[in-house]
Design an enzyme around this catalytic site. Structure first.
Site, mmCIF file in Angstrom:
data_model
loop_
_atom_site.group_PDB
_atom_site.id
_atom_site.type_symbol
_atom_site.label_atom_id
_atom_site.label_comp_id
_atom_site.label_asym_id
_atom_site.label_seq_id
_atom_site.Cartn_x
_atom_site.Cartn_y
_atom_site.Cartn_z
ATOM 1 N N LYS A 110 52.587 33.126 42.554
ATOM 2 C CA LYS A 110 51.510 32.186 42.238
ATOM 3 C C LYS A 110 51.593 31.659 40.820
ATOM 4 O O LYS A 110 50.805 30.797 40.434
ATOM 5 C CB LYS A 110 50.156 32.870 42.440
ATOM 6 C CG LYS A 110 49.982 33.297 43.876
ATOM 7 C CD LYS A 110 48.611 33.814 44.146
ATOM 8 C CE LYS A 110 48.581 34.427 45.521
ATOM 9 N NZ LYS A 110 47.287 34.944 45.901
ATOM 10 N N THR B 206 43.198 34.833 46.500
ATOM 11 C CA THR B 206 43.667 34.889 45.104
ATOM 12 C C THR B 206 42.760 35.425 44.029
ATOM 13 O O THR B 206 41.552 35.193 44.004
ATOM 14 C CB THR B 206 44.125 33.473 44.631
ATOM 15 O OG1 THR B 206 45.099 33.013 45.522
ATOM 16 C CG2 THR B 206 44.754 33.510 43.263
ATOM 17 N N ASP C 137 38.554 42.381 46.358
ATOM 18 C CA ASP C 137 38.452 41.115 47.065
ATOM 19 C C ASP C 137 39.412 41.121 48.247
ATOM 20 O O ASP C 137 40.582 41.474 48.103
ATOM 21 C CB ASP C 137 38.792 39.950 46.116
ATOM 22 C CG ASP C 137 38.843 38.626 46.835
ATOM 23 O OD1 ASP C 137 39.767 37.846 46.569
ATOM 24 O OD2 ASP C 137 37.951 38.369 47.678
ATOM 25 N N ASP D 168 47.740 37.862 41.613
ATOM 26 C CA ASP D 168 48.084 38.753 42.725
ATOM 27 C C ASP D 168 49.148 38.034 43.561
ATOM 28 O O ASP D 168 49.635 36.976 43.158
ATOM 29 C CB ASP D 168 46.836 39.079 43.567
ATOM 30 C CG ASP D 168 46.403 37.901 44.408
ATOM 31 O OD1 ASP D 168 46.286 38.034 45.642
ATOM 32 O OD2 ASP D 168 46.190 36.815 43.820
ATOM 33 N N SER E 178 39.183 33.576 44.647
ATOM 34 C CA SER E 178 38.126 34.337 45.338
ATOM 35 C C SER E 178 37.858 35.667 44.647
ATOM 36 O O SER E 178 36.763 36.215 44.731
ATOM 37 C CB SER E 178 38.497 34.559 46.807
ATOM 38 O OG SER E 178 39.723 35.244 46.887
ATOM 39 N N SER F 292 42.496 38.674 48.095
ATOM 40 C CA SER F 292 43.584 38.994 47.169
ATOM 41 C C SER F 292 44.182 40.329 47.556
ATOM 42 O O SER F 292 43.499 41.197 48.096
ATOM 43 C CB SER F 292 43.073 39.108 45.733
ATOM 44 O OG SER F 292 42.226 38.037 45.427
ATOM 45 N N GLY G 264 43.811 28.411 45.539
ATOM 46 C CA GLY G 264 43.370 27.352 46.443
ATOM 47 C C GLY G 264 44.384 27.157 47.540
ATOM 48 O O GLY G 264 45.021 28.098 47.974
ATOM 49 N N ARG H 105 49.002 37.723 47.323
ATOM 50 C CA ARG H 105 48.675 37.564 48.759
ATOM 51 C C ARG H 105 48.330 36.124 49.097
ATOM 52 O O ARG H 105 47.499 35.508 48.424
ATOM 53 C CB ARG H 105 47.506 38.476 49.124
ATOM 54 C CG ARG H 105 47.000 38.295 50.547
ATOM 55 C CD ARG H 105 45.812 39.182 50.837
ATOM 56 N NE ARG H 105 46.237 40.558 51.071
ATOM 57 C CZ ARG H 105 45.402 41.543 51.417
ATOM 58 N NH1 ARG H 105 44.135 41.305 51.544
ATOM 59 N NH2 ARG H 105 45.853 42.752 51.608
#
Lengths: 273, 227
Positions: free
Chosen positions: A65, A33, A198, A49, A161, A201, A79, A51
């Site tokens: 999300k 995320t 990242d 995002d 992340s 994500s 998380g 994913r």
């Protein structure tokens, strides 16, 4: 009166299962995320995002999300996916009941207090890192909530992340006199930075713009990163019989129905189109 | 230190190995071989570079792809390239694919007690002009196969190849009637690694694909997702 925290009655059993019975602890789906929130002149913009990962595998390439707490209070979560969904869902219920019993429209700071108190009771075991944003009658608000229950009130926030990648963009582009379009574009760029840099994500960009008595949810506003770049021309063909039929059982569940009224003309109209 | 589920966490010990991710695969046909690898180099949740080659052309008839730790991949390829050159200068002809395959196996076993963290696949044309693929483990166990996949996306790619190349678990096509053409093999390899890129976070960015047949090696490159 709410009972506190977890019930640890099964702790001893769990220890034995792992040590003696080689029990494999199930992997939780984390959202990896990048989530972002920015305050602008008239309200708040939230971005995320799409994913969801389970270890190194993408479990859901296009999940949502950004969760609804109330009509003009929304929350992005990073998380463990189950934790963010259930926590925001629970607080959404509590807030609705509260606003009905008080007869007042809900405040962002109320959602904040409910969320932080809930998470603190579980001492960080509920792995939900949230970006809470909304506009109530006292104005626009933006808060970040950590899994242990601490909160911060800031003009721009990133979590997950991909938060470092996103924060780099926010720090470069943020100014306190931004309008709606600038804020939307900044959040978009910040989420894109997380998606590209990242590995936790990815997928599409979701945006949520909240102003006074107005909410616009842009689901998948940017899908340029989730297009599959190659697909082979010949499809995968499996002729009937490729899976071996071992046993066949045909059960008549109900009498065959008679077709009384066939809408043939509708089908012809569609064919003409 | 114990977590709430009672798992015991050992204090992290320093390890000389890291995994830079990535996927590799190769498919052998009747008179050709297709070999491909992605180019993403990752560390943890970060991308170190979007282009770091995992492919090496050893001779016109033989190539190798490796996944695992980039430092060991680089060193192994360097050693392999120089050994192939020495052979060619000594014997006046390039190494045959079988010889390369054996050489890789010996180089890996030479490091039996401090292995190269590499998962290699060698592919090419053998002396009879038939396509071949050789797959290895980290210490050089050699096996000649019809297809192979290695790396972080291998568990996503291998079942597709099992079904489409070896025709496993399907009763609609008979092995005798089935011939894998070069075009179909290339499309299949591209499709398989693209699918791995969709679901594996460590596979992505670019793919280097190479087709080896009696006329030599044809190298190509295409894009995967960047997220």
């Amino acid at each position: 009166m709410q009972k506190g925290g977890f019930n640890f009655d099964l702790y001893q059993r769990n220890v034995e299962l792992i040590e003696k019975n080689n029990y494999k602890v199930p992997k939780t789906t984390k959202t990896g995320t990048t989530i972002v929130g920015v305050v602008f002149s008239d309200g708040v913009v939230l971005g995320a995002d799409t994913r969801a990962t389970s270890g190194p595998i993408v479990a859901d390439p296009n999940c949502e999300k950004i969760h609804r707490i109330s009509d003009y209070i929304w929350c992005a979560g990073a998380g463990t996916a189950a934790d963010t969904e259930n926590t925001t869902g629970m607080i959404s219920l509590q807030l609705e009941l509260l606003s009905l019993s008080t007869g007042r429209s809900p405040r962002v700071r109320t959602a904040l207090t409910l969320l932080k108190n809930f998470l603190f009771r579980y001492h960080g075991y509920i792995s939900a890192a949230l970006v809470l944003g909304g506009v109530d009658f006292t104005g626009p608000h933006l808060h970040m909530i950590h899994p242990h229950g601490s909160t911060s009130t800031l003009p721009y926030i990133s979590m997950g992340s991909g938060s470092l990648a996103a924060m780099a963009v926010l720090e470069t582009g943020y100014n306190s006199k931004m309008g709606e379009e600038d804020a939307k574009s900044l959040v978009h760029q910040a989420i894109l930075s997380g998606i590209l840099n990242d590995l936790g994500s990815g997928g599409n960009v979701d945006l949520c713009v909240i102003k006074h008595k107005s909410m616009e949810f842009f689901r998948n506003i940017d899908t340029t990163n989730s297009k599959r770049k190659f697909r082979k021309k010949l499809p995968y063909m499996f002729k009937s019989g490729s899976t071996k039929i071992l046993e066949k059982q045909i059960k008549e569940k109900m009498e065959k129905m008679e077709i009384v009224n066939e809408k043939e003309s509708q089908i012809e109209e569609l064919e003409e189109l | 230190m114990e977590t709430y589920l009672g798992e015991k966490q050992q204090a992290s010990q320093w390890s000389p190995y890291i995994n830079n991710g990535g996927s590799c695969l190769a498919v052998a046909g009747e008179d050709f071989a297709v070999i491909a690898s992605d180019t993403r180099m990752s560390l943890g949740y970060s991308i170190k570079t979007r282009y770091s080659t995992k492919y090496l052309k050893i001779t016109e008839k033989c190539s190798i792809v490796s996944s695992g730790m980039q430092a060991d991949i680089f060193t192994l390829h360097k050693v392999l390239k120089s050994r192939a050159q020495i052979y060619e200068q000594k014997h006046g002809k390039p190494m045959s694919t079988d010889a390369v395959a054996k050489l890789v196996s010996r180089l890996l076993y030479y490091r039996r007690f401090f292995p190269y963290y590499t998962f290699n696949i060698v592919a090419g044309i053998d002396d009879e002009g038939v396509g071949c693929v050789f797959s290895y483990d980290a210490i050089g166990t050699l096996e000649r196969v019809k297809y192979s996949a290695s790396g972080s996306g291998s568990s996503l790619i291998e079942p597709v190849l099992d079904n489409q190349v070896a025709l496993k678990n399907r009763n609609d096509i008979k092995k005798e009637d089935y011939k894998l053409t070069k075009e179909n093999a290339i499309d299949l390899v591209k499709d398989a690694i693209t699918s791995a890129g969709e679901r594996d976070i460590y596979t992505g960015d670019f793919v280097e694909i190479s087709i080896i047949d009696i006329n030599g090696t044809h190298e190509d490159k295409f894009e995967l997702r960047f997220d």
